[in-house]
Design an enzyme around this catalytic site. Structure first.
Site, PDB file in Angstrom:
ATOM      1  CG  HIS A 135      -1.715   1.217   1.432  1.00  0.00           C
ATOM      2  ND1 HIS A 135      -3.032   1.333   1.033  1.00  0.00           N
ATOM      3  CD2 HIS A 135      -1.394   2.412   1.994  1.00  0.00           C
ATOM      4  CE1 HIS A 135      -3.481   2.541   1.339  1.00  0.00           C
ATOM      5  NE2 HIS A 135      -2.504   3.206   1.925  1.00  0.00           N
ATOM      6  CD  GLU A 136       1.991   3.422   3.693  1.00  0.00           C
ATOM      7  OE1 GLU A 136       2.243   4.524   3.156  1.00  0.00           O
ATOM      8  OE2 GLU A 136       0.975   3.235   4.381  1.00  0.00           O
ATOM      9  CG  HIS A 139       0.145   6.063  -0.655  1.00  0.00           C
ATOM     10  ND1 HIS A 139      -0.964   6.655  -1.224  1.00  0.00           N
ATOM     11  CD2 HIS A 139      -0.280   5.503   0.502  1.00  0.00           C
ATOM     12  CE1 HIS A 139      -2.016   6.445  -0.448  1.00  0.00           C
ATOM     13  NE2 HIS A 139      -1.637   5.746   0.603  1.00  0.00           N
ATOM     14  CD  GLU A 203      -4.829   6.531   2.072  1.00  0.00           C
ATOM     15  OE1 GLU A 203      -4.671   5.327   2.398  1.00  0.00           O
ATOM     16  OE2 GLU A 203      -3.903   7.349   2.007  1.00  0.00           O
TER      17      GLU A 203
END
Length: 274
Positions: A135-136, A139, A203
Site C-alpha cells: 500500500h505504501e 503511494h 487511499e
C-alpha cells in the site's frame, strides 16, 4: 488506461487548484507590484522548501530510524521484490515507535522512504505486513505524497496572499489583523477541501494496487481491522496531525469527514473483500 478514475479526478482537482493559484498570483501582482516571473519562481521555491522540510519533519517527529537489514531481512527482501514488480526504486525502510500500529510513506519514486511502526511489526502477520508495505509503495509509485505537498503548498500560498491583501487594503489596525488571520484560515481550509477529497480517493487506489500486488485484498483488509481496533484503544500516539495524513490509517467522524484524508476504514475493508 491505468487508474482512469484517479486521472480524471486529478485533472478536475488540479484545475480547481490552478484557478485558486491564478487568482492568488494576480492579487499578489496587483497588491505587491510583483512581476509574473518573480511570482512563479517564488511559488516553486516555497513549495520546494515545504516538500523538503515536510519530509524531514515527518521522519523527525516520530523518531524514525533505519530498519536493520540483518534483523528484518525478510521485510527488506519483500520490499525489494515488490519495488521491482511495481517499477520503482526500493525506498529507504525505517522504523519508529508510534504508540499504535501504523505506517506511512514520504518522498517520490526515485527517493522514497517508508516508515513502519514497531507496533505494526509486532502485531501483524507477515502477509499482512507485506500488504501494508505494498500500500505504501503504491503511494510512492502514484506520486501521492508529492501531490499532497503540492496541494498544501497552493493552499498556503493562497492563504498568505489573502491575509496580506486584507492587511494592505484595510486601516492596519488590530481589527484588520484578526480579520486577516480569519480570512487566511478560511481560504486555506476551502482549498484544502479539494485536496482532502482527492486524498481519500487515493487511499482506495493504493488499497486496490496493494491487493493486486499481493494476490488479493484479504491480507490488507485484516491488517486494517487490527490497526483500527488497536488505534481505538490507544491513549497515546506519537503521530501528529500532519504525519497522520500520510499514514495507512486515519479516520474522522461526522462533519469532520469533509476534512479527513482517509475514507472510513469500514468502506475500505468492504471494497477489499468485494
Amino acid at each position: 488506461m491505468r487508474h482512469l478514475g484517479l486521472k480524471a479526478r486529478m485533472a478536475l482537482v488540479g484545475s480547481v487548484l490552478f484557478v485558486f493559484y491564478a487568482v492568488a498570483a494576480v492579487v499578489a501582482m496587483g497588491v505587491f507590484g510583483l512581476s509574473l516571473p518573480l511570482v512563479l519562481v517564488g511559488s516553486v521555491g516555497f513549495v520546494g522548501v515545504q516538500y523538503k522540510l515536510g519530509k524531514w519533519m515527518a521522519l523527525r517527529s516520530v523518531g524514525a530510524e533505519d530498519l536493520p537489514e540483518d534483523r528484518f531481512s525478510d521485510i527488506h527482501r519483500r520490499v525489494d521484490a515488490l519495488s521491482r514488480e511495481m517499477g520503482i526504486d526500493k525506498p529507504r525502510l525505517m522504523v519508529a515507535r508510534m504508540g499504535v500500529p501504523n505506517a506511512f510513506a514520504v518522498g517520490r519514486k526515485g527517493n522514497g522512504t517508508v516508515v513502519v511502526s514497531e507496533e505494526l511489526l509486532h502485531r501483524l502477520e507477515p502477509d499482512e505486513v507485506e500488504a501494508v508495505l505494498a500500500h505504501e509503495l503504491a503511494h510512492i509509485r502514484n506520486r501521492d505524497v508529492v501531490m499532497m505537498v503540492l496541494g498544501q503548498g497552493v493552499a498556503s500560498i493562497v492563504a498568505i496572499v489573502a491575509q496580506w491583501a486584507v492587511l494592505l487594503t484595510g486601516d492596519n489596525d488590530l481589527a484588520d489583523f484578526f480579520l486577516a488571520i480569519v480570512v487566511g484560515q478560511i481560504t486555506q481550509l476551502l482549498v484544502m477541501l479539494f485536496v482532502f477529497a482527492i486524498s481519500r480517493y487515493r487511499e482506495y487506489v493504493a488499497d486496490a494496487d496493494a491487493a493486486e500486488e499481493v494476490g488479493g485484498g484479504e491480507p490488507l483488509a485484516t491488517a486494517l481491522e487490527k490497526i483500527s481496533r488497536r488505534s481505538e484503544r490507544a491513549d497515546d500516539t506519537a503521530v501528529d496531525a500532519q504525519v497522520n495524513a500520510l499514514c495507512i490509517f486515519g479516520e474522522k467522524r461526522g462533519l469532520a469527514k469533509l476534512f479527513a484524508t482517509h475514507p472510513p476504514v469500514e468502506k475500505r475493508i468492504e471494497r477489499l473483500r468485494a
